[in-house]
Design a protein around this motif. Structure first.
Motif: not given
Length: 267
Positions: A29-33, A62-63, A78-81, A98-99
């Motif tokens: 599973i990939v969870i994009i947040i 990206w993290v 998490w796309p990061g800062q 990132v997706t």
């Protein structure tokens, strides 16, 4: 020209592989947040570790947090800062990038886009409600040319999970996505046309990429602010972020627990 024997064989092989994937337990599973505040409680809950050797291109912020939870390979992305301003990389551009990168690198069975959202009290949304999206669309891609207008809206039905919805007693509603936290009159008209209950800044972008690459995706959104209420959106969002994130994380945990051991058609 009729399809060649090789073409037919390849199609049969692809259909057979797709059927096998559908009928085996979900594994990855990939969870994009979008925001770290939303991601870290789940990282701790699932006891995930930050990837020291990134699967992503060098230089991107990206993290990936990953680990095994209930026999599932869980990846929170998490796309990061922003490298200049130091704020979370929210919005459709980072979400789509990132997706795409996560699907290419990790080949997930399922994508979950989890996050906070605005809600409309006229559609029954309250602060802290958690919704599973039934449909996603954009509200700020206005292209008033025949057919291009439909492309701009980009309406998509999400992967259907009737058993999950019923067994976890989640609310369901349509999700509308745009790159602004506020809502212009033009956006409002488009959101009403989309019949949306909730509004975010990532969902439709994640859905576009997932659909393009044929990966099932579901969308879990918790309401931080009432868009058609009497408080400024930014003020209400910040005021409720911590408490609503807790509700979001509880819902995501319940969904992941439910998914464990099941095949896609069982959802």
């Amino acid at each position: 020209m009729a399809p060649s024997l090789n073409d037919k064989s390849e199609k049969v092989a692809e259909e057979s592989m797709a059927s096998q994937l559908q009928n085996r337990p979900i594994s990855t599973i990939v969870i994009i947040i979008a925001m770290q505040t939303e991601a870290l409680p789940l990282v701790n809950k699932f006891q995930l570790s930050e990837d020291p050797d990134s699967v992503f291109p060098k230089g991107v912020p990206w993290v990936r947090y990953h680990g095994i939870y209930r026999n599932l390979n869980i990846n929170i992305i998490w796309p990061g800062q922003d490298t200049v301003l130091g704020v979370d990389c929210v919005g459709t551009v980072s979400a789509s990038l990132v997706t795409y990168a996560a699907i290419q690198a990790l080949q997930p069975d399922l994508i979950i886009n989890a996050g906070t959202a605005g809600g409309f009290k006229a559609k029954g949304a309250c602060i802290g409600d958690v919704f599973l999206a039934s449909d996603v669309a954009f509200h700020d891609r206005r292209i008033p040319i025949p057919v291009f207008d439909l492309y701009g809206v980009g309406l998509r039905q999400v992967f259907s999970t009737p058993n999950l919805l019923k067994d976890l007693n989640l609310k369901i509603g349509k999700l509308s996505t745009g790159d602004s936290l506020d809502m212009s009159p033009q956006d409002e008209a488009s959101i009403i046309a989309n019949d949306a209950t909730i509004k975010d800044m990532e969902g439709a972008a994640v859905a576009y990429v997932a659909d393009l690459l044929k990966i099932p995706a579901i969308f879990i959104k918790a309401v931080t602010d009432i868009i058609d209420g009497d408080k400024p959106t930014s003020e209400e969002f910040l005021q409720n972020l911590a408490a609503v994130t807790a509700a979001l994380d509880q819902a995501v945990t319940q969904v992941v627990d439910y998914i464990s051991g099941k095949c896609l058609p069982e959802l």
